[in-house]
Enzyme design. Structure first.
Site, PDB file in Angstrom:
ATOM      1  N   LYS A 184       0.804  -1.125  -0.004  1.00  0.00           N
ATOM      2  CA  LYS A 184       0.031   0.183   0.200  1.00  0.00           C
ATOM      3  C   LYS A 184       0.939   1.277   0.084  1.00  0.00           C
ATOM      4  O   LYS A 184       1.468   1.590   1.044  1.00  0.00           O
ATOM      5  CB  LYS A 184      -0.905   0.025   1.123  1.00  0.00           C
ATOM      6  CG  LYS A 184      -2.081   1.036   1.231  1.00  0.00           C
ATOM      7  CD  LYS A 184      -1.541   2.199   2.178  1.00  0.00           C
ATOM      8  CE  LYS A 184      -2.516   3.484   2.354  1.00  0.00           C
ATOM      9  NZ  LYS A 184      -1.999   4.500   1.238  1.00  0.00           N
ATOM     10  N   GLU A 259       9.213   2.092  10.967  1.00  0.00           N
ATOM     11  CA  GLU A 259      10.253   3.006  10.556  1.00  0.00           C
ATOM     12  C   GLU A 259       9.559   4.392  10.697  1.00  0.00           C
ATOM     13  O   GLU A 259       8.751   4.796   9.844  1.00  0.00           O
ATOM     14  CB  GLU A 259      10.923   2.809   9.319  1.00  0.00           C
ATOM     15  CG  GLU A 259      11.576   1.309   9.009  1.00  0.00           C
ATOM     16  CD  GLU A 259      12.782   1.462   9.796  1.00  0.00           C
ATOM     17  OE1 GLU A 259      13.586   2.464   9.972  1.00  0.00           O
ATOM     18  OE2 GLU A 259      13.443   0.222  10.008  1.00  0.00           O
ATOM     19  N   CYS A 293      12.997  11.415   7.189  1.00  0.00           N
ATOM     20  CA  CYS A 293      12.920  11.237   8.570  1.00  0.00           C
ATOM     21  C   CYS A 293      14.400  11.415   9.052  1.00  0.00           C
ATOM     22  O   CYS A 293      14.373  11.453  10.530  1.00  0.00           O
ATOM     23  CB  CYS A 293      12.682   9.441   8.729  1.00  0.00           C
ATOM     24  SG  CYS A 293      13.666   8.624   7.584  1.00  0.00           S
ATOM     25  N   GLU A 391       8.865  16.938  15.224  1.00  0.00           N
ATOM     26  CA  GLU A 391       9.158  16.669  13.661  1.00  0.00           C
ATOM     27  C   GLU A 391       8.583  17.768  12.743  1.00  0.00           C
ATOM     28  O   GLU A 391       7.466  17.571  12.625  1.00  0.00           O
ATOM     29  CB  GLU A 391       8.868  15.372  13.200  1.00  0.00           C
ATOM     30  CG  GLU A 391       9.854  14.879  11.906  1.00  0.00           C
ATOM     31  CD  GLU A 391       9.128  13.392  11.520  1.00  0.00           C
ATOM     32  OE1 GLU A 391       8.066  13.199  11.598  1.00  0.00           O
ATOM     33  OE2 GLU A 391      10.032  12.807  10.922  1.00  0.00           O
TER      34      GLU A 391
HETATM   35  P1  NAD Z   1       1.872   8.626   7.376  1.00  0.00           P
HETATM   36  O1  NAD Z   1       2.073   8.113   8.693  1.00  0.00           O
HETATM   37  O2  NAD Z   1       0.884   9.811   7.339  1.00  0.00           O
HETATM   38  O3  NAD Z   1       1.482   7.638   6.252  1.00  0.00           O
HETATM   39  C1  NAD Z   1       2.331   6.679   6.025  1.00  0.00           C
HETATM   40  C2  NAD Z   1       1.350   5.657   5.318  1.00  0.00           C
HETATM   41  O4  NAD Z   1       0.575   4.822   6.105  1.00  0.00           O
HETATM   42  C3  NAD Z   1       0.569   5.948   4.131  1.00  0.00           C
HETATM   43  O5  NAD Z   1       0.766   5.009   3.041  1.00  0.00           O
HETATM   44  C4  NAD Z   1      -0.526   6.145   4.730  1.00  0.00           C
HETATM   45  O6  NAD Z   1      -1.590   6.225   3.648  1.00  0.00           O
HETATM   46  C5  NAD Z   1      -0.738   5.205   5.616  1.00  0.00           C
HETATM   47  N1  NAD Z   1      -1.813   5.355   6.549  1.00  0.00           N
HETATM   48  C6  NAD Z   1      -2.434   6.433   7.002  1.00  0.00           C
HETATM   49  N2  NAD Z   1      -3.301   6.208   7.873  1.00  0.00           N
HETATM   50  C7  NAD Z   1      -3.321   4.547   8.189  1.00  0.00           C
HETATM   51  C8  NAD Z   1      -3.760   3.798   9.046  1.00  0.00           C
HETATM   52  N3  NAD Z   1      -4.837   4.266  10.034  1.00  0.00           N
HETATM   53  N4  NAD Z   1      -3.587   2.368   8.965  1.00  0.00           N
HETATM   54  C9  NAD Z   1      -2.466   2.088   8.281  1.00  0.00           C
HETATM   55  N5  NAD Z   1      -1.810   2.775   7.333  1.00  0.00           N
HETATM   56  C10 NAD Z   1      -2.175   4.387   7.505  1.00  0.00           C
HETATM   57  O7  NAD Z   1       3.271   9.451   6.985  1.00  0.00           O
HETATM   58  P2  NAD Z   1       3.521  10.361   5.842  1.00  0.00           P
HETATM   59  O8  NAD Z   1       3.092  11.705   6.143  1.00  0.00           O
HETATM   60  O9  NAD Z   1       3.121   9.628   4.565  1.00  0.00           O
HETATM   61  O10 NAD Z   1       5.259  10.235   5.905  1.00  0.00           O
HETATM   62  C11 NAD Z   1       5.889  10.862   6.699  1.00  0.00           C
HETATM   63  C12 NAD Z   1       6.533  10.329   7.960  1.00  0.00           C
HETATM   64  O11 NAD Z   1       7.098   9.268   7.616  1.00  0.00           O
HETATM   65  C13 NAD Z   1       7.374  11.220   8.933  1.00  0.00           C
HETATM   66  O12 NAD Z   1       6.919  11.189  10.152  1.00  0.00           O
HETATM   67  C14 NAD Z   1       8.847  10.460   8.833  1.00  0.00           C
HETATM   68  O13 NAD Z   1       9.495  10.841   9.505  1.00  0.00           O
HETATM   69  C15 NAD Z   1       8.244   9.161   8.392  1.00  0.00           C
HETATM   70  N6  NAD Z   1       9.365   8.466   7.849  1.00  0.00           N
HETATM   71  C16 NAD Z   1      10.192   7.446   8.453  1.00  0.00           C
HETATM   72  C17 NAD Z   1      11.082   6.859   7.740  1.00  0.00           C
HETATM   73  C18 NAD Z   1      12.060   5.905   8.456  1.00  0.00           C
HETATM   74  O14 NAD Z   1      12.897   5.044   7.656  1.00  0.00           O
HETATM   75  N7  NAD Z   1      12.170   6.075   9.878  1.00  0.00           N
HETATM   76  C19 NAD Z   1      11.406   6.992   6.472  1.00  0.00           C
HETATM   77  C20 NAD Z   1      10.565   7.961   5.545  1.00  0.00           C
HETATM   78  C21 NAD Z   1       9.462   8.629   6.329  1.00  0.00           C
END
Ligand code: NAD
Length: 499
Positions: A184, A259, A293, A391
């Site tokens: 997804k 992550e 991140c 963040e």
């Molecule tokens: P997000 O948590 O909003 O979304 C991530 C994914 O989860 C998307 O595909 C989203 O559609 C899905 N999602 C949303 N609600 C959900 C639910 N209830 N159940 C399951 N899946 C759901 O994050 P984002 O805004 O897409 O990305 C930014 C975040 O990702 C930042 O906090 C960043 O630090 C983190 N990030 C971490 C790493 C790492 O390796 N540690 C790498 C990249 C990004």
């Protein structure tokens, strides 16, 4: 709209289920506009829980009934290697899709394609080395064997900031282990993940081993996490949603790896190579518009050098070109969405209301299209401010001053995160002492955000659970089974009992 790349074209995508390109069962679709150019760049099926159920049922059947989980490591390695070659051959197209959907600079997206190929190549080596162990020390009548088995059906959920790179930190390792997958991607950037699906089929992957479902976090991601036929979720995204993933996993106690976010400090001592540190501080915070991140969003600087060194950072940061991500000179492109722009500007406003001092930027750029924020430097931030511990995920550097190592370590460890950190010093004792005191999954010494595939990556505390990359990356997608072999006559349960 046209650019140096010719007219921007939109693409109508479909989802991948059981080897077929399909619409959502409802027939609903949604659109994505380039966050830099405000033009339509893609339309995608809008799946819901029923589509997830269909995809999971396929992945379950293929895992339980097909030959895929039993193929040899050599076959899987060959497949992963072919995918790497195909990504390389299609790198230009993939990079352009990423740029148009995410707003990141095209030159950077091109680099990411090279890093992505390297991960698929690395996963191929692991596919051939997955193995268990043997125990010959259990006595004359007992031999123990452990075997690694694929964990089963895995749900892979990814964010929008590095769409192809992040799915590639998961998918090739899950495939190396012999799992089947339901992927997804973020609703904002699904294009390259869907193109990857085409490349997987082209490389010869059997139908149904990888299924890709497009749509919003709730219902699509949520249903995947709730589903009792999913054995594991590997999630990359925000800490907030990561907690929801853990809660949803309780239904069948599926394995979860996470992550999540970070508030990563670069700690700068006066004895460092200051030219190198200067470059790394500016790169660390403005790379990928700060939507990273690993973003080095906190600069912890020794108080004795701050007044001289911060102006050098400002001068360097002024050279960072912000604008059209298709322009080869651009280093900072567009922020991903209006909602995210609002969040970043909210943090900037919180700084204005505090005692912190704005040294550079702090504004949205006035443009007729797109959403761009000036590279921003905020000085005299203190550890209690949101700018120091939350963040921001934008091009905003918070400068915090410290007096000695103890105070620096305390500030570093004062947030809920623990993803990564850097220490800049030529003093080996100080470097290693700091590295050992910092609660983070990665500590760089005299460098920043460099990530060879051999090294594991992940977070302490609320930055995550588990590790990606490194030699155990494929093992994350396995179960360990113990097999005990008994030789010769077995002592009866009744032996020695009164008759
Ligand atoms: P997000 O948590 O909003 O979304 C991530 C994914 O989860 C998307 O595909 C989203 O559609 C899905 N999602 C949303 N609600 C959900 C639910 N209830 N159940 C399951 N899946 C759901 O994050 P984002 O805004 O897409 O990305 C930014 C975040 O990702 C930042 O906090 C960043 O630090 C983190 N990030 C971490 C790493 C790492 O390796 N540690 C790498 C990249 C990004």
């Amino acid at each position: 709209m046209s650019s140096t790349h010719g007219p921007i074209q939109s693409h109508d995508y479909q989802m991948l289920i059981d080897g077929h390109w399909v619409e959502s069962h409802s027939g609903r679709r949604y659109e994505r506009h380039s966050p830099a150019h405000d033009v339509l760049v893609g339309t995608y099926p809008e799946a819901d829980a029923k589509d997830v159920d269909i995809a999971v049922a396929v992945a379950r059947r293929v895992f339980d009934e097909s030959d895929w989980p039993h193929t040899s490591g050599a076959e899987r390695a060959a497949l992963l290697g072919k995918v790497s070659v195909l990504i390389h051959e299609n790198a230009e197209e993939l990079a352009l899709i990423e740029t148009l959907e995410s707003g990141k600079p095209l030159n950077q997206a091109r680099d990411e394609m090279g890093w992505t190929c390297a991960i698929w190549d690395y996963a191929a080596t692991l596919a051939r080395h997955l193995r268990g162990d043997a125990y010959n020390n259990l006595g004359p009548d007992m031999l123990g064997i452990t075997v690694r088995e694929p964990i089963g059906v895995v749900g892979l959920i990814t964010p929008w900031n590095f769409p192809l790179l992040i799915i590639s930190q998961k998918l090739p390792f899950a495939l190396a282990a012999g799992c089947t997958c339901v992927v997804k991607p973020s609703e904002l950037t699904p294009g390259t993940t869907l193109r990857l699906g085409e490349l997987l089929l082209q490389a010869g992957l059997a139908p149904g081993v990888v299924n890709i479902v497009t749509g919003f976090g709730d219902p699509v991601g949520q249903r995947l996490c709730d589903h009792h036929d999913v054995d594991m979720i590997s999630f990359t995204g925000s800490t907030r949603v990561g907690k929801q993933v853990v809660a949803a996993s309780q239904g069948n106690l599926k394995k979860v790896t996470l992550e999540l976010g970070g508030k990563n400090p670069q700690v700068l001592f006066p004895d460092a190579d200051l030219d190198a540190a200067l470059d790394a501080v500016v790169f660390g915070v403005y790379f990928n518009m700060g939507e990273c991140c690993n973003s080095g969003s906190r600069l912890l600087i020794h108080q004795d050098m701050a007044d001289k060194f911060v102006p050098r950072i400002i001068e360097h940061a002024k050279r960072v070109k912000v604008g059209d991500p298709l322009d080869p000179a651009t280093k900072v492109g567009a922020l991903i969405s209006d909602a995210h722009l609002k969040k970043v500007m909210g943090y900037i406003e919180s700084g204005r209301k505090s005692a912190a001092r704005f040294r550079l930027g702090g504004n949205r750029l006035i443009t007729d299209k797109g959403r761009f924020v000036e590279p921003t430097i905020i000085d005299h931030v203190t550890a209690d401010m949101p700018l120091a511990c939350e963040e921001v995920f934008g091009p905003v550097l918070s400068v915090i001053r410290f007096k000695d190592e103890s105070e620096a370590a305390g500030i570093v460890n004062s947030t809920m995160y623990g993803l990564s950190a850097a220490v800049w010093t030529r003093d080996l004792d100080r470097a290693l002492t700091m590295a050992r005191r910092i609660h983070a999954g990665t500590v760089w010494i005299n460098t920043f955000m460099s990530g060879p595939q051999e090294l594991p990556f992940g977070g302490y505390r609320q930055s995550g659970l588990g590790r990606e990359l490194g030699r155990f990356a494929a093992e994350e997608y396995t179960e360990l089974k113990t097999i005990q072999l008994h030789m010769g006559p077995r002592t009866s349960w009744w032996a020695g009992l009164p008759r």
